[in-house]
Design a protein around this motif. Structure first.
Motif: not given
Length: 197
Positions: A36-41
């Motif tokens: 989940s590198p673009k947002a907290i999952d």
């Protein structure tokens, strides 16, 4: 320099996430290849929404990734501490970077397969994990038994899993801990808890 190189340079730059976790504004640097590198999952958000953290909590985050669970717990436990572990050295590097970025000194971060690098005798009042969906059940049992051994009496273990694994979690928690409580079941994720009795 051709445009292809420019795009590669951009891909090599850290991704930056800003979010509010457990009531604290937090900043995380991440990179491609981490979970989940673009947002907290959504699973992490669901777990944190249903988590109570005491100011003197001694916590562990198993499979910490770049640190959203463990670091937000450390922020909420100024008189306590949080140990973060992951078997991915890139995740551990980013968790360390993010601890500094968020001004946290009450953390220890280990490259570790499960708890094997966590100093013996270190006990915890709280354990959390966002369990990966794609691993063997034997691996889960090792995790659960290791956590149980390290939890102090009354210590709580929270997991968030894809909802398809909720029956397995209920069964294995009853086997390992002798208890299981479903905290929240969403469409995609379920948060469950066990207590060391």
């Amino acid at each position: 320099m051709n445009p292809k190189n420019l795009n590669l340079d951009k891909l090599r730059q850290d991704l930056i996430i800003r979010d509010e976790l457990l009531g604290h504004p937090m900043t995380f640097h991440t990179t491609w290849g981490l979970f989940s590198p673009k947002a907290i999952d959504a699973g992490t958000h669901l777990l944190l929404k249903h988590l109570e953290v005491q100011p003197d909590e001694r916590a562990i985050d198993l499979g910490c990734g770049y640190g959203p669970l463990g670091l937000s717990i450390a922020k909420s436990a100024p008189q306590g501490s949080c140990t973060l572990v992951d078997k991915d050295f890139v995740a551990v590097d980013y968790a360390r970077k993010n601890a500094q970025l968020n001004g946290l000194s009450n953390v220890e971060i280990f490259l570790s397969n499960g708890l094997d690098q966590v100093p013996a005798g270190q006990g915890f009042t709280l354990a959390v994990t966002n369990l990966p969906a794609k691993t063997g059940k034997e691996h889960y049992y090792l995790f659960f038994n290791d956590i149980r051994e390290r939890l102090e009496p009354g210590g709580r273990f929270y997991v968030v899993v894809i909802t398809g694994l909720r029956q397995f979690i209920a069964r294995s928690f009853r086997e390992v801990f002798g208890n299981h409580r479903k905290i929240k079941q969403g469409k995609s994720y379920t948060v469950a808890m066990a207590t060391r009795e």
